[in-house]
Design a protein around this motif. Structure first.
Motif, mmCIF file in Angstrom:
data_model
loop_
_atom_site.group_PDB
_atom_site.id
_atom_site.type_symbol
_atom_site.label_atom_id
_atom_site.label_comp_id
_atom_site.label_asym_id
_atom_site.label_seq_id
_atom_site.Cartn_x
_atom_site.Cartn_y
_atom_site.Cartn_z
ATOM 1 N N TYR A 37 68.948 51.372 23.449
ATOM 2 C CA TYR A 37 68.775 51.093 24.870
ATOM 3 C C TYR A 37 67.297 51.225 25.207
ATOM 4 O O TYR A 37 66.665 52.243 24.892
ATOM 5 C CB TYR A 37 69.596 52.054 25.744
ATOM 6 N N TYR A 43 69.553 46.757 24.046
ATOM 7 C CA TYR A 43 70.138 46.628 25.372
ATOM 8 C C TYR A 43 69.128 47.153 26.385
ATOM 9 O O TYR A 43 68.199 47.855 26.026
ATOM 10 C CB TYR A 43 71.425 47.456 25.490
ATOM 11 N N PRO A 69 68.227 47.384 31.075
ATOM 12 C CA PRO A 69 68.597 47.042 32.449
ATOM 13 C C PRO A 69 68.419 45.550 32.698
ATOM 14 O O PRO A 69 67.809 44.841 31.895
ATOM 15 C CB PRO A 69 67.607 47.856 33.282
ATOM 16 N N MET A 70 68.959 45.092 33.809
ATOM 17 C CA MET A 70 68.754 43.708 34.227
ATOM 18 C C MET A 70 67.263 43.509 34.474
ATOM 19 O O MET A 70 66.665 44.213 35.281
ATOM 20 C CB MET A 70 69.548 43.421 35.504
ATOM 21 N N SER A 84 68.822 41.889 40.098
ATOM 22 C CA SER A 84 69.089 43.320 40.165
ATOM 23 C C SER A 84 69.157 43.799 41.620
ATOM 24 O O SER A 84 70.048 44.568 41.983
ATOM 25 C CB SER A 84 68.004 44.087 39.407
ATOM 26 N N ILE A 98 76.179 48.924 41.093
ATOM 27 C CA ILE A 98 76.431 47.944 40.028
ATOM 28 C C ILE A 98 75.428 48.135 38.892
ATOM 29 O O ILE A 98 75.796 48.104 37.707
ATOM 30 C CB ILE A 98 76.373 46.501 40.573
ATOM 31 N N ASN A 99 74.166 48.336 39.226
ATOM 32 C CA ASN A 99 73.146 48.567 38.191
ATOM 33 C C ASN A 99 73.415 49.857 37.420
ATOM 34 O O ASN A 99 73.233 49.912 36.199
ATOM 35 C CB ASN A 99 71.750 48.581 38.804
ATOM 36 N N ARG A 145 76.145 49.230 34.855
ATOM 37 C CA ARG A 145 75.578 48.554 33.678
ATOM 38 C C ARG A 145 74.826 49.540 32.788
ATOM 39 O O ARG A 145 75.041 49.596 31.574
ATOM 40 C CB ARG A 145 74.646 47.425 34.133
ATOM 41 N N THR A 146 73.952 50.327 33.400
ATOM 42 C CA THR A 146 73.152 51.278 32.631
ATOM 43 C C THR A 146 74.037 52.290 31.918
ATOM 44 O O THR A 146 73.835 52.575 30.729
ATOM 45 C CB THR A 146 72.151 52.002 33.549
ATOM 46 N N LEU A 154 75.848 50.570 28.888
ATOM 47 C CA LEU A 154 74.964 50.169 27.792
ATOM 48 C C LEU A 154 74.249 51.365 27.164
ATOM 49 O O LEU A 154 74.041 51.394 25.949
ATOM 50 C CB LEU A 154 73.964 49.123 28.281
#
Length: 148
Positions: free
Chosen positions: A6, A33, A35-36, A42, A66-67, A70-71, A74
């Protein structure tokens, strides 16, 4: 063996692409992987999914949820976290991701210039490896794959 990494850090420069290129050049079996990296996406993902929000604060809160999802997914999936701290941007998200990696027992490679040594001394002390360049971070990962 394959590693998942990551890449935590600011999304405004090409440092992730640099890491990925170095990984490819070293022929390492690593999946990266992060963040966006599309800043507008984002910032607006909360409203795209949850609908228009009545205030800027609530818009930020919706995007953050939402972010963060994802974080969390991942970062949890990753074997190693690389967190880059640079000179140009505020690094609150990077610090949060690096701290989360430490709390989850994920090995952390911290990339930071010498000028940030004092500001990051406690975080540096908790990282497995502290380096100053992406090249050094990839060299540390490369060492994991060596058999002799």
């Amino acid at each position: 063996m394959e590693l998942s990494v990551y890449l935590a850090g600011e999304i405004h420069s090409s440092w992730r692409e640099d890491i990925k290129q170095l990984v490819n050049e070293a022929n390492l079996s690593i999946t990266c992987y992060g963040p966006m990296e599309n800043h507008d996406r984002s910032d607006h993902i909360g409203e795209e999914i949850l609908g228009e929000q009545p205030t800027a604060i609530l818009k930020d809160e919706a995007a953050s949820s939402i972010n963060n999802l994802r974080t969390q997914i991942l970062l949890e999936k990753s074997d190693v976290v690389i967190a880059l701290f640079g000179e140009s941007y505020k690094q609150w998200n990077t610090a949060m991701d690096a701290s989360t990696a430490i709390a989850k027992g994920k090995p952390l490679i911290l990339i930071r210039p010498e000028t940030l040594h004092h500001a990051l001394k406690e975080l540096s002390n908790k990282a497995q490896v502290v380096v100053e360049t992406p090249e050094q971070a990839v060299a540390a990962l490369s060492y994991i794959f060596e058999e002799e």
